[in-house]
Design an enzyme around this catalytic site. Sequence first.
Site, PDB file in Angstrom:
ATOM      1  N   ARG A  69      54.985-123.974  48.595  1.00  0.00           N
ATOM      2  CA  ARG A  69      53.881-123.021  48.374  1.00  0.00           C
ATOM      3  C   ARG A  69      54.264-121.865  47.445  1.00  0.00           C
ATOM      4  O   ARG A  69      53.410-121.084  47.053  1.00  0.00           O
ATOM      5  CB  ARG A  69      53.351-122.491  49.711  1.00  0.00           C
ATOM      6  CG  ARG A  69      52.077-121.669  49.565  1.00  0.00           C
ATOM      7  CD  ARG A  69      51.449-121.286  50.879  1.00  0.00           C
ATOM      8  NE  ARG A  69      52.420-120.898  51.881  1.00  0.00           N
ATOM      9  CZ  ARG A  69      53.058-119.728  51.904  1.00  0.00           C
ATOM     10  NH1 ARG A  69      52.832-118.825  50.973  1.00  0.00           N
ATOM     11  NH2 ARG A  69      53.923-119.456  52.868  1.00  0.00           N
ATOM     12  N   TYR A 119      30.702-126.118  34.909  1.00  0.00           N
ATOM     13  CA  TYR A 119      31.004-127.172  35.877  1.00  0.00           C
ATOM     14  C   TYR A 119      30.457-126.744  37.250  1.00  0.00           C
ATOM     15  O   TYR A 119      30.638-125.586  37.655  1.00  0.00           O
ATOM     16  CB  TYR A 119      32.520-127.394  35.930  1.00  0.00           C
ATOM     17  CG  TYR A 119      32.923-128.333  37.019  1.00  0.00           C
ATOM     18  CD1 TYR A 119      32.695-129.695  36.899  1.00  0.00           C
ATOM     19  CD2 TYR A 119      33.501-127.864  38.191  1.00  0.00           C
ATOM     20  CE1 TYR A 119      33.038-130.561  37.917  1.00  0.00           C
ATOM     21  CE2 TYR A 119      33.853-128.720  39.214  1.00  0.00           C
ATOM     22  CZ  TYR A 119      33.620-130.068  39.072  1.00  0.00           C
ATOM     23  OH  TYR A 119      33.942-130.922  40.074  1.00  0.00           O
ATOM     24  N   ASP A 139      38.111-123.333  30.653  1.00  0.00           N
ATOM     25  CA  ASP A 139      38.262-124.587  31.371  1.00  0.00           C
ATOM     26  C   ASP A 139      38.368-125.652  30.280  1.00  0.00           C
ATOM     27  O   ASP A 139      37.380-126.011  29.649  1.00  0.00           O
ATOM     28  CB  ASP A 139      37.048-124.817  32.281  1.00  0.00           C
ATOM     29  CG  ASP A 139      37.191-126.092  33.102  1.00  0.00           C
ATOM     30  OD1 ASP A 139      37.863-127.030  32.628  1.00  0.00           O
ATOM     31  OD2 ASP A 139      36.616-126.153  34.209  1.00  0.00           O
ATOM     32  N   LYS A 160      41.299-135.135  35.965  1.00  0.00           N
ATOM     33  CA  LYS A 160      40.587-135.822  34.883  1.00  0.00           C
ATOM     34  C   LYS A 160      41.576-136.385  33.849  1.00  0.00           C
ATOM     35  O   LYS A 160      42.339-137.251  34.189  1.00  0.00           O
ATOM     36  CB  LYS A 160      39.566-134.863  34.266  1.00  0.00           C
ATOM     37  CG  LYS A 160      38.739-134.077  35.307  1.00  0.00           C
ATOM     38  CD  LYS A 160      37.875-134.958  36.181  1.00  0.00           C
ATOM     39  CE  LYS A 160      37.329-134.218  37.396  1.00  0.00           C
ATOM     40  NZ  LYS A 160      36.591-133.004  37.101  1.00  0.00           N
TER      41      LYS A 160
HETATM   42  C1  PLP Z   1      36.319-131.817  37.832  1.00  0.00           C
HETATM   43  C2  PLP Z   1      36.259-130.544  37.130  1.00  0.00           C
HETATM   44  C3  PLP Z   1      36.670-129.350  37.727  1.00  0.00           C
HETATM   45  C4  PLP Z   1      37.145-129.280  39.158  1.00  0.00           C
HETATM   46  O1  PLP Z   1      38.292-130.028  39.378  1.00  0.00           O
HETATM   47  P1  PLP Z   1      38.710-130.651  40.803  1.00  0.00           P
HETATM   48  O2  PLP Z   1      40.024-131.278  40.479  1.00  0.00           O
HETATM   49  O3  PLP Z   1      37.639-131.596  41.195  1.00  0.00           O
HETATM   50  O4  PLP Z   1      38.809-129.523  41.758  1.00  0.00           O
HETATM   51  C5  PLP Z   1      36.604-128.186  36.981  1.00  0.00           C
HETATM   52  N1  PLP Z   1      36.136-128.193  35.723  1.00  0.00           N
HETATM   53  C6  PLP Z   1      35.720-129.312  35.124  1.00  0.00           C
HETATM   54  C7  PLP Z   1      35.186-129.239  33.726  1.00  0.00           C
HETATM   55  C8  PLP Z   1      35.758-130.524  35.786  1.00  0.00           C
HETATM   56  O5  PLP Z   1      35.319-131.633  35.184  1.00  0.00           O
END
Ligand code: PLP
Length: 388
Positions: free
Chosen positions: A48, A102, A174, A199
């Site tokens: 952690r 998102y 992001d 992703k």
């Molecule tokens: C999936 C996604 C998230 C969140 O990610 P998790 O791993 O599901 O918590 C944030 N931003 C974008 C653009 C995403 O596609």
Amino acid sequence: MKPKSLGLNTICTHVGEVEDKQFKGAISPIYMSSSYAYEDVEVKRYPRYFNTPNQEALCKKIAMLEKSEAGLIFGSGMAAVSTTMLAFLHKGDHVVLPQTLYGGTYNFVVEEFDKFGIEFSFTEGFSEDNFSEKIQDNTKVIFVETPSNPLMRITDLEMISRLAKQRGIVTMIDNTFASPVNQTPADFGIDIMIHSATKYMGGHSDICAGAVAASEEHIKIIWNLAKNLGGSLSDYTVWLLERSMKTMVLRVKAQNKNAKKMAKWLENHPLVEQVYYPGLKNHPEHKLAKKQMKGYTGMLSFEINESLDVSLFLNSLKLIKPSMSLAGVESTILSPAKTSHGLLSAEARKEQGISDGLLRFSVGIEETEDLIADLQGAFKKLTKMEKI
Ligand SMILES: *Cc1c(COP(=O)(O)O)cnc(C)c1O
């Protein structure tokens, strides 16, 4: 060789590996220990504290890919998003966010920020005016997401960083949809890069993780909160992510290429009303995308006529999976109106440009001929139904 001169594929394959000193194995060993010595050690390690050998090593890979000094990895993309935002936003502060965001990030902001006394504004578009008109004296963060989900709108990163720097505002992006392969926002002066590593970094639809890259100073601020919130991930997942990232550039480049082919094919299909892909010349921000991106991603969306039966179309697909999430090596397709934007009223969806016939397509690494045949089969089903 200076590490900074390494190419993307070399960074993915070699940087930040844990050396197997004992057996000289070719790949990183996994340190699953949740208990490390505290006497006579330079660093007190604990999962952690985000500093186990596997965590530390992978952070180096991510930092270098994002041309940043340091990185942190989290148990999910949302752990990365929430921890990073809360680290820089205190009671009475204000954040500017884009019109489309998102879903998870949007929910986090609208459901949680009130209780922390944090103010927020969403822009009404993606232009400089749209952002600058929302900036207030207490604005501490501008958060962007480009390309946006699901309509693939592009925000000018150089413009955002200029607006913010004049006012001492921290910028966050992001960068999930682009991945560091297609976009390195640090080149344009963005301070903090955030990823859902679930992703493109993971890329096989089998792990959930998040990542942040920034300067040492900014990472220290995020770490201070991260260790208290506790959003770290298991070292086994860290190791899987490291393994996945070795092939990230190969995967993403193949996905870019496939998506462009699919976008062009869809554009010419009589049942498709509109294709949203930054790599197409008719995309509203194609020139901007060309300037700030190295590839146009494997993500696109397209609209079929609202009078057509979307469910029939989706259920007729044999290869392309109608499933949530994105960026895996397998192609997936999703109806935002039925999933991510399902809780909004039809009117609110319309305002955001989300029609019932809109489909978000995450293009995988399959052969495009097979993907085209699959879509063609589903389109044929629609036309057959229409004639009945
Ligand atoms: C999936 C996604 C998230 C969140 O990610 P998790 O791993 O599901 O918590 C944030 N931003 C974008 C653009 C995403 O596609």
